[in-house]
Design an enzyme around this catalytic site. Structure first.
Site, PDB file in Angstrom:
ATOM      1  N   LYS A 206      -6.477 -15.135  -8.105  1.00  0.00           N
ATOM      2  CA  LYS A 206      -6.755 -15.759  -9.389  1.00  0.00           C
ATOM      3  C   LYS A 206      -7.324 -17.152  -9.113  1.00  0.00           C
ATOM      4  O   LYS A 206      -6.682 -17.974  -8.467  1.00  0.00           O
ATOM      5  CB  LYS A 206      -5.471 -15.864 -10.195  1.00  0.00           C
ATOM      6  CG  LYS A 206      -5.702 -16.422 -11.568  1.00  0.00           C
ATOM      7  CD  LYS A 206      -4.485 -16.185 -12.432  1.00  0.00           C
ATOM      8  CE  LYS A 206      -4.756 -16.606 -13.844  1.00  0.00           C
ATOM      9  NZ  LYS A 206      -3.551 -16.473 -14.662  1.00  0.00           N
ATOM     10  N   LYS A 260      -9.658 -12.128 -10.525  1.00  0.00           N
ATOM     11  CA  LYS A 260      -9.798 -12.777 -11.824  1.00  0.00           C
ATOM     12  C   LYS A 260     -10.344 -14.182 -11.653  1.00  0.00           C
ATOM     13  O   LYS A 260      -9.784 -14.920 -10.832  1.00  0.00           O
ATOM     14  CB  LYS A 260      -8.412 -12.826 -12.473  1.00  0.00           C
ATOM     15  CG  LYS A 260      -8.355 -13.476 -13.823  1.00  0.00           C
ATOM     16  CD  LYS A 260      -6.943 -13.413 -14.331  1.00  0.00           C
ATOM     17  CE  LYS A 260      -6.831 -14.113 -15.665  1.00  0.00           C
ATOM     18  NZ  LYS A 260      -5.477 -14.131 -16.155  1.00  0.00           N
TER      19      LYS A 260
HETATM   20  C1  PBG Z   1      -2.298 -17.548 -17.190  1.00  0.00           C
HETATM   21  C2  PBG Z   1      -3.329 -16.637 -17.719  1.00  0.00           C
HETATM   22  C3  PBG Z   1      -4.689 -16.943 -17.795  1.00  0.00           C
HETATM   23  C4  PBG Z   1      -5.312 -15.843 -18.363  1.00  0.00           C
HETATM   24  C5  PBG Z   1      -4.351 -14.862 -18.568  1.00  0.00           C
HETATM   25  N1  PBG Z   1      -3.118 -15.368 -18.173  1.00  0.00           N
HETATM   26  C6  PBG Z   1      -5.412 -18.130 -17.313  1.00  0.00           C
HETATM   27  C7  PBG Z   1      -5.016 -19.440 -17.815  1.00  0.00           C
HETATM   28  O1  PBG Z   1      -4.774 -19.659 -19.010  1.00  0.00           O
HETATM   29  O2  PBG Z   1      -4.976 -20.331 -16.959  1.00  0.00           O
HETATM   30  C8  PBG Z   1      -6.762 -15.784 -18.674  1.00  0.00           C
HETATM   31  C9  PBG Z   1      -7.270 -14.556 -19.314  1.00  0.00           C
HETATM   32  C10 PBG Z   1      -8.603 -14.728 -19.933  1.00  0.00           C
HETATM   33  O3  PBG Z   1      -9.233 -15.804 -19.858  1.00  0.00           O
HETATM   34  O4  PBG Z   1      -9.059 -13.755 -20.531  1.00  0.00           O
HETATM   35  N2  PBG Z   1      -1.216 -16.933 -16.637  1.00  0.00           N
END
Ligand code: PBG
Length: 337
Positions: A206, A260
């Site tokens: 991530k 991601k």
């Molecule tokens: C954090 C989380 C994020 C996303 C899902 N869970 C990133 C964040 O806010 O830092 C992003 C998903 C998206 O942008 O579609 N645990």
């Protein structure tokens, strides 16, 4: 002999790539990758209450839904053949605190939704995240002490939360908070609680990306976040580090891996698939969705075409599937054939 005005030599003549592209039927015959409904995981946003479906301005076409409305939407997704949903809650502000304690409420919004989906739509998989960001007053994925996101204390908490999510019926735990050691801890906790069949899809790589803005609007964490997440997400500059991080998750027992965001990180998808052979999923995140929607709304690109093209490219890059906000839209198109 070749006409001097057309400098195509004899060797080129033997190797004309265009012969296989000459007609629709040849193109279909030689097509290497295909997108099907079986490749799709649909992320959805939940809100408390009943009969609520409210638009998210930064994500045109995506709504936050109360559990009752979500049950109907998830039924539709299952009927379209979508294999799984991934849930993200937008909980009340007064339930959010320094340690994200609401994640340990067996009856919190996320767990309520899981139980409802399992009861009313048993033929669709439910994937839940254990990151703390929807539950904390500071928007971080872990527990904040001073200026630090404390690793081990967070891991203890997310492992407990994972068991509660599995108790509620979650089929796959997808931890996105990027703490070290979390996969092993979650696996041990699930096994100790008798949840041997609950899988783990690790958000193995991530990245600290600028693509998450619309999601933060969707779950109302954007305004809360203090600082950034660079001390736990991976630097977008680092590919080898990402593979090392994923290797630890594989050792600790991850069943599936996720990359991601998606499109800017196709090289990582490919390297992960090559390195481990585990199922690899890309998360086409909110910013990627919104970029396509915004450009299409301006008439600058053909939105439907870009939706299908980007999703297909994930397949070419070695992904087994994609988490995408387009899932229902694309499943409807694929159903038409
Ligand atoms: C954090 C989380 C994020 C996303 C899902 N869970 C990133 C964040 O806010 O830092 C992003 C998903 C998206 O942008 O579609 N645990």
């Amino acid at each position: 002999m070749t006409d001097k005005t057309h400098i195509v030599d004899e060797i080129t003549g033997h190797r004309r790539m265009r012969r296989n592209r000459k007609a629709d039927w040849t193109r279909r015959l030689v097509q290497e990758n295909r997108l099907t409904v079986d490749d799709l995981i649909w992320p959805i946003f939940l809100v408390p209450g009943t009969n609520i479906s409210e638009p998210i301005p930064a994500m045109p076409g995506v709504n936050r839904m109360s559990v009752d409305v979500a049950v109907e939407a998830v039924k539709e997704a299952a009927d379209l053949g979508i294999p799984a949903v991934a849930t993200f809650p937008n909980i009340e502000m007064d339930l959010r605190d320094q340690t994200g304690s609401n994640i340990l409420d067996a009856n919190n919004l996320l767990n309520q939704a899981t139980a409802a989906f399992k009861k009313h739509v048993p033929n669709i998989g439910v994937i839940t995240d254990v990151a703390l960001d929807p539950f904390t007053s500071h928007g971080h994925d872990g527990i904040l002490r001073g200026n630090e996101i404390v690793n081990d204390e967070t891991v203890d908490l997310v492992a407990r939360a994972a068991v509660m999510q599995a108790d509620a019926g979650s089929d796959i735990i997808a931890p996105s908070e990027m703490m070290d050691g979390r996969i092993g801890a979650i696996r041990r906790a699930l096994d100790a609680a008798g949840h041997q069949n609950v899988g783990i899809m690790s958000y193995a790589t991530k990245f600290a990306s600028g693509c998450y803005g619309p999601y933060r609007e969707a779950i109302s964490t954007g305004g809360l976040l203090k600082g950034d997440k660079k001390s736990y997400y991976i630097d977008p500059a680092n590919g080898t580090e990402a593979i090392r991080d994923a290797a630890l998750d594989v050792e600790e027992g991850a069943d599936m891996l996720m990359v991601k965001p998606g499109l800017p990180y196709l090289d990582i998808c490919w390297r992960m698939k090559e390195a481990f052979g585990l199922p690899v999923f890309a998360y086409q995140v909110s910013g990627e969705y919104s970029m396509i929607k915004a450009a299409a709304a301006n008439g600058w690109i053909d939105g439907e075409r870009m939706m299908l093209e980007t999703l297909l490219c994930f397949k070419r890059a070695g992904c087994d599937g994609i988490l995408s906000y387009f899932s229902v839209e694309v499943a409807k198109i694929l159903a038409k054939g």
